[in-house]
Design a protein around this motif. Structure first.
Motif, PDB file in Angstrom:
ATOM      1  N   LEU A   1      68.367 -33.237 -12.309  1.00  0.00           N
ATOM      2  CA  LEU A   1      67.998 -31.826 -12.329  1.00  0.00           C
ATOM      3  C   LEU A   1      66.538 -31.591 -11.943  1.00  0.00           C
ATOM      4  O   LEU A   1      66.237 -30.722 -11.120  1.00  0.00           O
ATOM      5  N   GLY A   2      65.640 -32.370 -12.546  1.00  0.00           N
ATOM      6  CA  GLY A   2      64.211 -32.129 -12.314  1.00  0.00           C
ATOM      7  C   GLY A   2      63.809 -32.319 -10.868  1.00  0.00           C
ATOM      8  O   GLY A   2      63.219 -31.430 -10.243  1.00  0.00           O
TER       9      GLY A   2
ATOM     10  N   GLY B   1      65.804 -32.635  -8.341  1.00  0.00           N
ATOM     11  CA  GLY B   1      66.647 -31.828  -7.462  1.00  0.00           C
ATOM     12  C   GLY B   1      66.094 -30.432  -7.280  1.00  0.00           C
ATOM     13  O   GLY B   1      65.996 -29.923  -6.154  1.00  0.00           O
ATOM     14  N   ARG B   2      65.726 -29.807  -8.389  1.00  0.00           N
ATOM     15  CA  ARG B   2      65.223 -28.435  -8.329  1.00  0.00           C
ATOM     16  C   ARG B   2      63.827 -28.350  -7.718  1.00  0.00           C
ATOM     17  O   ARG B   2      63.536 -27.430  -6.956  1.00  0.00           O
ATOM     18  N   ARG B   3      62.968 -29.310  -8.039  1.00  0.00           N
ATOM     19  CA  ARG B   3      61.563 -29.184  -7.662  1.00  0.00           C
ATOM     20  C   ARG B   3      61.194 -29.893  -6.363  1.00  0.00           C
ATOM     21  O   ARG B   3      60.234 -29.503  -5.703  1.00  0.00           O
TER      22      ARG B   3
ATOM     23  N   ALA C   1      65.738 -29.725  -3.374  1.00  0.00           N
ATOM     24  CA  ALA C   1      66.250 -28.421  -2.937  1.00  0.00           C
ATOM     25  C   ALA C   1      65.252 -27.653  -2.066  1.00  0.00           C
ATOM     26  O   ALA C   1      65.659 -27.054  -1.061  1.00  0.00           O
TER      27      ALA C   1
ATOM     28  N   LEU D   1      73.496 -31.259  -8.744  1.00  0.00           N
ATOM     29  CA  LEU D   1      72.416 -31.629  -9.660  1.00  0.00           C
ATOM     30  C   LEU D   1      72.991 -32.015 -11.019  1.00  0.00           C
ATOM     31  O   LEU D   1      73.767 -31.272 -11.610  1.00  0.00           O
TER      32      LEU D   1
ATOM     33  N   ASP E   1      71.828 -34.789 -14.570  1.00  0.00           N
ATOM     34  CA  ASP E   1      71.031 -35.881 -15.132  1.00  0.00           C
ATOM     35  C   ASP E   1      71.886 -37.065 -15.566  1.00  0.00           C
ATOM     36  O   ASP E   1      71.357 -38.088 -15.973  1.00  0.00           O
TER      37      ASP E   1
ATOM     38  N   ASP F   1      69.710 -33.164 -20.432  1.00  0.00           N
ATOM     39  CA  ASP F   1      69.161 -32.182 -19.495  1.00  0.00           C
ATOM     40  C   ASP F   1      67.636 -32.207 -19.611  1.00  0.00           C
ATOM     41  O   ASP F   1      67.070 -31.852 -20.645  1.00  0.00           O
TER      42      ASP F   1
ATOM     43  N   ASP G   1      65.346 -30.328 -18.299  1.00  0.00           N
ATOM     44  CA  ASP G   1      64.675 -29.047 -18.492  1.00  0.00           C
ATOM     45  C   ASP G   1      64.807 -28.553 -19.936  1.00  0.00           C
ATOM     46  O   ASP G   1      63.915 -27.885 -20.457  1.00  0.00           O
TER      47      ASP G   1
ATOM     48  N   GLU H   1      57.081 -32.503 -12.713  1.00  0.00           N
ATOM     49  CA  GLU H   1      58.018 -31.644 -13.428  1.00  0.00           C
ATOM     50  C   GLU H   1      57.315 -30.662 -14.353  1.00  0.00           C
ATOM     51  O   GLU H   1      57.884 -29.613 -14.684  1.00  0.00           O
TER      52      GLU H   1
END
Length: 303
Positions: free
Chosen positions: A100-101, A103-105, A108, A127, A129, A225, A227, A246
């Protein structure tokens, strides 16, 4: 292409052991997946699966057909990759996974630029974890943080990401600043851990007097997760260990404060995994090269 589509659906049903899961993987309905299997069985005049209300098991003929079907699909994929490699317009879909971390920052934000450069390549980003199985989940590329365990996969290292221990000012006001890493294990401080099902016992590797020492930390909360973990830290529930990129915004605002800066965590490796066969596909190589260049460049800004 319908016969090939039927074979692809059969392979995913066989590998996942579930019609609904295979349908989701293929972006089709369960009814369509079931119809494709029935068409294939009618064509071959055999039963490929024994179906009950609760289970779906491959028959002997299903096991035999699977081994040949995989070879057929591999040959088709390799032929398509060979054609794409001699054209200026590689095309097709890439199935990519990332935590997630990152992937998003990191991942993506770079995809639109990649799509603009290669408009015929579609990227499907997932995404999560949790630990992913590339083959079972039909993935082309999986990004990771840490050290990969599966030696059967190819690895491309992208960068070493610095990490920090940090906590919210309210937490430090209540508990005080930790003075040594030993306070992370003796109950003096609460540590917030990222865990997922099947994960090994968690230890924080810190740099102490020029050497790496591992501390078996514990605390009140755990999650899969990243986040959520950060949010708990922001709410003052404990200390987290995070890649700097992150939490860069929270550090800049003062919402999180570094702790134990004289014994920082060992940097964590960022890289990607893919199978040997996937690397023969030019769109896979292009995507990995693009991410390696642009993600590595973005890390200093994020950290």
């Amino acid at each position: 292409m319908s016969y090939i589509d039927n074979i692809r659906t059969f392979v995913r049903v066989y590998e996942l052991g579930n019609m609904s899961a295979a349908a989701r993987d293929q972006r089709i309905s369960a009814a369509v997946a079931s119809s494709r299997i029935s068409q294939l069985e009618d064509y071959l005049n055999v039963r490929l699966f024994q179906r009950t209300t609760r289970q779906l098991n491959a028959t002997e003929q299903g096991h035999i057909f699977y081994s040949g079907a995989v070879k057929v699909l591999e040959a088709i994929d390799e032929a398509e990759a060979a054609v794409n490699s001699v054209t200026d317009n590689p095309r097709g879909s890439l199935f990519v996974a990332a935590p997630l971390g990152i992937g998003r920052r990191l991942i993506a934000p770079q995809i639109p630029a990649f799509k603009e450069e290669y408009p015929l390549i579609n990227v499907r980003l997932r995404l999560s974890d949790r630990k992913l199985d590339l083959t079972a989940e039909g993935l082309d590329i999986a990004f990771y943080l840490g050290l990969p365990e599966d030696s059967a996969l190819r690895v491309r290292k992208i960068a070493d990401c610095p990490r920090l221990l940090c906590a919210a000012p309210d937490y430090l006001k209540r508990k005080g600043q930790p003075k040594s890493p030993d306070e992370l294990t003796d109950g003096t401080h609460d540590c917030l851990n990222l865990r997922y099902p099947g994960a090994p016992e968690f230890q924080w590797p810190l740099q102490v007097d020029g050497e790496t020492q591992r501390f078996a930390v514990a605390g009140p909360f755990e999650t899969d997760d990243g986040d959520v973990l950060t949010q708990w830290a922001l709410e003052g529930h404990g200390i987290i260990m995070k890649p700097t990129f992150e939490i860069a915004d929270h550090l800049a605002s003062g919402a999180l404060v570094p702790v134990l800066t004289e014994t920082p965590p060992v940097p964590i490796q960022l890289g990607c995994l893919y199978t040997h066969r996937r690397h023969q596909d030019p769109k896979t190589r292009l995507f990995i090269d693009h991410m390696a260049q642009h993600v590595a460049q973005s890390l200093p800004k994020a950290g």
